[in-house]
Design an enzyme around this catalytic site. Sequence first.
Site, PDB file in Angstrom:
ATOM      1  N   TRP A 193       0.865  -1.187   0.000  1.00  0.00           N
ATOM      2  CA  TRP A 193       0.000   0.000   0.000  1.00  0.00           C
ATOM      3  C   TRP A 193       0.897   1.230   0.000  1.00  0.00           C
ATOM      4  O   TRP A 193       1.871   1.288   0.750  1.00  0.00           O
ATOM      5  CB  TRP A 193      -0.918   0.043   1.232  1.00  0.00           C
ATOM      6  N   GLU A 234      -3.031  -2.979  -2.508  1.00  0.00           N
ATOM      7  CA  GLU A 234      -4.148  -2.398  -1.741  1.00  0.00           C
ATOM      8  C   GLU A 234      -4.534  -1.011  -2.256  1.00  0.00           C
ATOM      9  O   GLU A 234      -3.729  -0.079  -2.246  1.00  0.00           O
ATOM     10  CB  GLU A 234      -3.748  -2.311  -0.259  1.00  0.00           C
ATOM     11  N   LYS A 236      -7.098   2.504  -2.484  1.00  0.00           N
ATOM     12  CA  LYS A 236      -7.698   3.435  -1.529  1.00  0.00           C
ATOM     13  C   LYS A 236      -8.431   4.536  -2.281  1.00  0.00           C
ATOM     14  O   LYS A 236      -8.075   4.861  -3.412  1.00  0.00           O
ATOM     15  CB  LYS A 236      -6.601   4.018  -0.641  1.00  0.00           C
ATOM     16  N   ASP A 267      -9.618  -3.145   1.512  1.00  0.00           N
ATOM     17  CA  ASP A 267      -9.678  -2.645   2.888  1.00  0.00           C
ATOM     18  C   ASP A 267     -11.078  -2.037   3.071  1.00  0.00           C
ATOM     19  O   ASP A 267     -11.503  -1.190   2.280  1.00  0.00           O
ATOM     20  CB  ASP A 267      -8.579  -1.596   3.073  1.00  0.00           C
ATOM     21  N   HIS A 270     -11.626   1.737   2.736  1.00  0.00           N
ATOM     22  CA  HIS A 270     -11.042   2.461   1.605  1.00  0.00           C
ATOM     23  C   HIS A 270     -12.002   2.763   0.467  1.00  0.00           C
ATOM     24  O   HIS A 270     -11.605   2.913  -0.679  1.00  0.00           O
ATOM     25  CB  HIS A 270      -9.843   1.683   1.055  1.00  0.00           C
ATOM     26  N   HIS A 294      -8.578  -6.491   4.333  1.00  0.00           N
ATOM     27  CA  HIS A 294      -8.214  -5.740   5.525  1.00  0.00           C
ATOM     28  C   HIS A 294      -9.512  -5.437   6.244  1.00  0.00           C
ATOM     29  O   HIS A 294     -10.261  -4.543   5.842  1.00  0.00           O
ATOM     30  CB  HIS A 294      -7.464  -4.456   5.162  1.00  0.00           C
ATOM     31  N   ASP A 302     -11.721   6.828   6.586  1.00  0.00           N
ATOM     32  CA  ASP A 302     -10.858   5.660   6.807  1.00  0.00           C
ATOM     33  C   ASP A 302     -10.164   5.796   8.166  1.00  0.00           C
ATOM     34  O   ASP A 302      -8.963   5.986   8.256  1.00  0.00           O
ATOM     35  CB  ASP A 302      -9.826   5.603   5.671  1.00  0.00           C
ATOM     36  N   ASP A 304      -9.854   3.673  10.694  1.00  0.00           N
ATOM     37  CA  ASP A 304      -9.201   2.495  11.265  1.00  0.00           C
ATOM     38  C   ASP A 304      -9.581   2.242  12.718  1.00  0.00           C
ATOM     39  O   ASP A 304      -8.729   1.940  13.547  1.00  0.00           O
ATOM     40  CB  ASP A 304      -7.680   2.579  11.088  1.00  0.00           C
ATOM     41  N   ASP A 334      -6.885  -4.652  10.187  1.00  0.00           N
ATOM     42  CA  ASP A 334      -6.141  -3.403   9.979  1.00  0.00           C
ATOM     43  C   ASP A 334      -6.808  -2.269  10.740  1.00  0.00           C
ATOM     44  O   ASP A 334      -7.737  -1.644  10.236  1.00  0.00           O
ATOM     45  CB  ASP A 334      -6.064  -3.080   8.476  1.00  0.00           C
TER      46      ASP A 334
HETATM   47  C1  RNT Z   1      -3.684   2.486   4.867  1.00  0.00           C
HETATM   48  C2  RNT Z   1      -3.839   1.044   4.591  1.00  0.00           C
HETATM   49  C3  RNT Z   1      -2.723   0.169   5.079  1.00  0.00           C
HETATM   50  C4  RNT Z   1      -2.256   0.552   6.469  1.00  0.00           C
HETATM   51  C5  RNT Z   1      -1.286  -0.418   7.091  1.00  0.00           C
HETATM   52  C6  RNT Z   1      -0.545   0.180   8.211  1.00  0.00           C
HETATM   53  O1  RNT Z   1      -4.787   3.226   4.552  1.00  0.00           O
HETATM   54  O2  RNT Z   1      -5.051   0.596   5.081  1.00  0.00           O
HETATM   55  O3  RNT Z   1      -3.108  -1.147   5.016  1.00  0.00           O
HETATM   56  O4  RNT Z   1      -3.309   0.717   7.342  1.00  0.00           O
HETATM   57  O5  RNT Z   1      -0.483  -0.975   6.138  1.00  0.00           O
HETATM   58 ZN    ZN Z   2      -5.376  -1.520   4.957  1.00  0.00          ZN
END
Ligand code: RNT
Ligand code: ZN
Length: 426
Positions: A193, A234, A236, A267, A270, A294, A302, A304, A334
């Site tokens: 990513w 990955e 986004k 993810d 994302h 993820h 996003d 997390d 994640d």
């Molecule tokens: C970032 C991505 C990625 C990170 C990690 C730390 O937006 O989601 O996967 O969160 O690699």
């Molecule tokens: Zn991620």
Amino acid sequence: MVPNFPDKKIEAAYNLAREYYAQYGIDTDDVIKTISDVPISLNCWQGDDVTGFETSSGGLDGSDGIQTTGNYPGRARNGDELRRDLKQAMSLLPGVKRVNLHAIYAETHGKRVDRDKLTVEHFSDWIAWAKTEGLKLDFNGSFFSHPKVVNGLTLSSPDKSVRDFWIQHGKVSREISAAMGKALGSPCVNDLWIPDGMKDSPADRWIYRKFLKDALDEILSEPMDKSLTKDALESKLFGIGSESYVVGSHEFYLSYCMKNDLMLCLDAGHFHPTEGIFDKLSAILTFSDEILLHVTRGVRWDSDHVVSFDDETQRIFHEIIRGSVLNRVNIALDFFDASINRVAAWVIGTRAAQKALLVALLEPVSLLKQFEMEADFTSRLALIEDLKSMPFSSVYDYWCLRSGVIPGNGWMTEIKKYERDVLSRR
Ligand code: RNT
Ligand code: ZN
């Protein structure tokens, strides 16, 4: 005070639940066997707010598209602390766990080794630990928190020297990943990513994507043994500082992966806030062998947040089970929340994902599909609604009991103890 239900009662509740599910032809003992073998990759970066062990950089400064907030005490500051915390979290979780590392968790023992020079040697402590604990590892190149992220760009930078540095990092990451897979006898998923994007609308959306395509071609030019490492890319939609444009968008990586027979990483945070990744699984896995997930929770963006046992997570796992693709989906977590106990965060997030998987496994899928084929949508909806309140938690608790981990919320007692004895002394 956290309640601890006596084992005998958990068994009694399970026996009743088994009868409930048997009505629908579901064998809960079989389900427990299945879920016991499903690996979930725990993101090591929850333990230290994505800081890593490099002496020169260290920590997100908000300019790389991701950000941790909160300053709960007890952050792990080195490999030993992080491993100890992970071990503590895993002791409170049933099932097969993998550990997902990032390049910034290299242990160079005081020597400055830049990311283009990393080798598997710098992860030997992690590998030795994984062997002792019977764990498998996954890996990620770290394309952020580094002076060579120039104007928010890495692999897509117009500056060739910047691109070359990160291309080299991408290459060594693949080698490290393959070596980890070899050492531990299980393919190591290597996710890539990059934060590359722009705060404001670019005049040229094309050039960066061309740079990224060429950089990926170079990174991936060496064929790798898929029994050692599996590459994932990955995408986004946007991040902090890349609100208007992200080079590695979903369409970009989807196209790249399909053309080059690679695995996409979806993810859950994302995409547009109302866009779920669950609907993408049947689309992508119709054409692709495998996918990386993820599992995370975006709150408005996003963000997390720690995974919750919510509708979004449930939909993802229903899709996996209804589509019979459990063996083609790599499940990774994640999230990075620094505002709560970080060890508890792992336990909460993993248990939430496991519960969603369990509920999906307890569903009489063929009956639902039969109603659908008969166009009996009323029966389909009635059953889906009824299943939501079936006693799945009795099955989860029993699985914990059988796995030797504390069921219910009782594990918080251990977290409080660990916080008092270990975390608060850091
Ligand atoms: C970032 C991505 C990625 C990170 C990690 C730390 O937006 O989601 O996967 O969160 O690699
Ligand atoms: Zn991620």
